[in-house]
Design a protein around this motif. Structure first.
Motif, PDB file in Angstrom:
ATOM      1  N   GLY A   1       0.718  65.474  20.415  1.00 27.85           N
ATOM      2  CA  GLY A   1       1.911  65.986  21.083  1.00 27.85           C
ATOM      3  C   GLY A   1       1.980  67.492  20.926  1.00 27.85           C
TER       4      GLY A   1
ATOM      5  N   TYR B   1       4.745  64.812  33.008  1.00 26.10           N
ATOM      6  CA  TYR B   1       6.139  64.392  33.152  1.00 26.10           C
ATOM      7  C   TYR B   1       6.716  64.764  34.513  1.00 26.10           C
ATOM      8  CZ  TYR B   1       5.303  65.423  28.178  1.00 26.10           C
ATOM      9  OH  TYR B   1       4.753  65.544  26.932  1.00 26.10           O
TER      10      TYR B   1
ATOM     11  N   LEU C   1       9.330  64.887  21.430  1.00 22.84           N
ATOM     12  CA  LEU C   1       9.612  63.562  21.977  1.00 22.84           C
ATOM     13  C   LEU C   1       9.510  62.448  20.943  1.00 22.84           C
ATOM     14  CD1 LEU C   1       7.652  63.899  25.334  1.00 22.84           C
ATOM     15  CD2 LEU C   1      10.139  63.797  25.083  1.00 22.84           C
TER      16      LEU C   1
ATOM     17  N   SER D   1       5.515  69.595  33.839  1.00 19.72           N
ATOM     18  CA  SER D   1       4.601  70.341  32.961  1.00 19.72           C
ATOM     19  C   SER D   1       3.389  70.857  33.716  1.00 19.72           C
ATOM     20  CB  SER D   1       4.159  69.479  31.781  1.00 19.72           C
ATOM     21  OG  SER D   1       4.146  68.139  32.102  1.00 19.72           O
TER      22      SER D   1
ATOM     23  N   GLY E   1       5.986  67.805  23.731  1.00 17.73           N
ATOM     24  CA  GLY E   1       5.355  66.532  23.380  1.00 17.73           C
ATOM     25  C   GLY E   1       5.519  66.193  21.908  1.00 17.73           C
ATOM     26  N   TYR E   2       5.653  67.209  21.078  1.00 23.06           N
ATOM     27  CA  TYR E   2       5.960  67.072  19.644  1.00 23.06           C
ATOM     28  C   TYR E   2       7.393  66.562  19.496  1.00 23.06           C
ATOM     29  CZ  TYR E   2       7.391  69.843  15.316  1.00 23.06           C
ATOM     30  OH  TYR E   2       7.930  70.308  14.141  1.00 23.06           O
TER      31      TYR E   2
ATOM     32  N   CYS F   1      11.856  64.783  30.339  1.00 15.95           N
ATOM     33  CA  CYS F   1      10.673  64.120  29.774  1.00 15.95           C
ATOM     34  C   CYS F   1      11.021  62.734  29.244  1.00 15.95           C
ATOM     35  CB  CYS F   1      10.063  64.970  28.660  1.00 15.95           C
ATOM     36  SG  CYS F   1       9.413  66.549  29.232  1.00 15.95           S
TER      37      CYS F   1
ATOM     38  N   ILE G   1       2.378  55.161  23.816  1.00  9.31           N
ATOM     39  CA  ILE G   1       2.684  56.230  22.865  1.00  9.31           C
ATOM     40  C   ILE G   1       2.887  55.660  21.466  1.00  9.31           C
ATOM     41  CG2 ILE G   1       4.391  57.987  22.210  1.00  9.31           C
ATOM     42  CD1 ILE G   1       4.842  58.440  25.248  1.00  9.31           C
TER      43      ILE G   1
ATOM     44  N   LEU H   1       0.331  64.335  25.005  1.00  9.06           N
ATOM     45  CA  LEU H   1       1.630  64.681  25.575  1.00  9.06           C
ATOM     46  C   LEU H   1       1.703  66.204  25.602  1.00  9.06           C
ATOM     47  CD1 LEU H   1       3.849  62.182  23.541  1.00  9.06           C
ATOM     48  CD2 LEU H   1       3.016  61.893  25.886  1.00  9.06           C
TER      49      LEU H   1
END
Length: 200
Positions: A73, A8, A80, A11, A77-78, A52, A66, A43
Motif C-alpha cells: 500500500g 480507484y 486504507l 489515481s 493505499g497505506y 477509494c 486485499i 494499492l
C-alpha cells in the motif's frame, strides 16, 4: 507472478506501472477482481480516502483479495488498511490495522503547513526483507497531509519527521507492507523497495 494493480478511478497508476515493468517480468492485471490467483496486490497512492473506500466497498472481490493476499500500500493505499481516517472528517476504512490516520500537523507555530511534499529522510527502526540493500537512513519522495503518528507501535518499521512530529513512514503487519512515501517516484532506493516487495 500474477500481480493486481488497483485503479480507484482517481489515481495515476502510470508511474507505478512503469516501475514494475522496469524491475521484473510479471503479469500485471488492472482491476480484474474475478481472477483469484494473484501473488501480490499493489494499492497505489493518490486519491481521496472516501472515494477509494467507496470503490473498494463496491467491489467485494477486491475487498477479500486485499484481506487475504500480500499487499503493498502506497500513500492513500497505506491509509486504507487502518481502522479509520480523519481526512474529510471521518472515513471508516478496512480495519486490518487497529489504529487511525490523522492530520500530521495542525500547528502554525512550526512555520510549516500541510501537505508534506518533497524528498525527506526515512529512518529504519527494524529490519525486514523489504529493506534489503537499503541503508538505515535514506531519502524518499513524500506527498501527503495525513498519516499514522508514531507511538512505538509493533507495526512501525520506519519513521519520518514533519513539523517535529514523528510518523510511521513504513508500516508492516503480517503480509501487508505500507509505505507513506512514493517509491515509484523515489529513484534507485524506491525501485529497490518495489523489487524487494516482488521478491517477498
Amino acid at each position: 507472478m500474477n500481480l493486481l494493480l488497483v485503479n480507484y478511478g482517481t489515481s495515476n497508476i502510470r508511474s507505478i506501472y512503469n516501475s514494475l515493468k522496469k524491475i521484473k517480468k510479471i503479469n500485471i492485471k488492472i482491476n480484474d477482481f474475478k481472477f483469484n490467483k494473484y501473488d501480490k496486490i499493489i494499492l497505489p497512492g493518490q486519491g481521496h480516502i472516501k472515494h477509494c473506500m467507496k470503490f473498494i466497498n463496491e467491489n467485494l472481490e477486491l475487498k477479500n483479495l486485499i484481506k487475504n493476499k500480500c499487499v503493498l500500500g502506497i500513500c492513500i493505499g497505506y491509509h486504507l488498511l487502518f481502522d479509520n481516517s480523519y481526512e474529510n472528517k471521518l472515513t471508516k476504512c478496512l480495519s486490518i490495522i487497529n489504529d487511525k490516520i490523522t492530520k500530521i500537523c495542525n500547528n502554525c507555530c512550526y512555520n510549516n503547513f500541510v501537505p508534506n511534499i518533497g524528498w525527506k529522510p526515512v529512518k529504519i527502526l527494524k529490519q525486514h526483507d523489504i529493506f534489503k540493500g537499503i541503508p538505515n537512513e535514506f531519502n524518499q519522495y513524500f506527498m501527503h497531509s495525513y498519516s499514522s503518528i508514531f507511538k512505538n507501535q509493533k507495526f512501525s518499521y520506519s519513521i519520518s519527521n514533519f513539523n517535529k512530529i514523528k510518523f510511521n513512514s513504513t508500516v508492516i503487519f503480517k503480509n501487508k507492507i505500507l509505505l507513506q512515501f512514493h517509491p515509484e517516484k523515489s529513484g534507485y532506493y524506491g525501485l529497490k523497495i518495489i523489487q524487494n516487495f516482488l521478491n517477498l
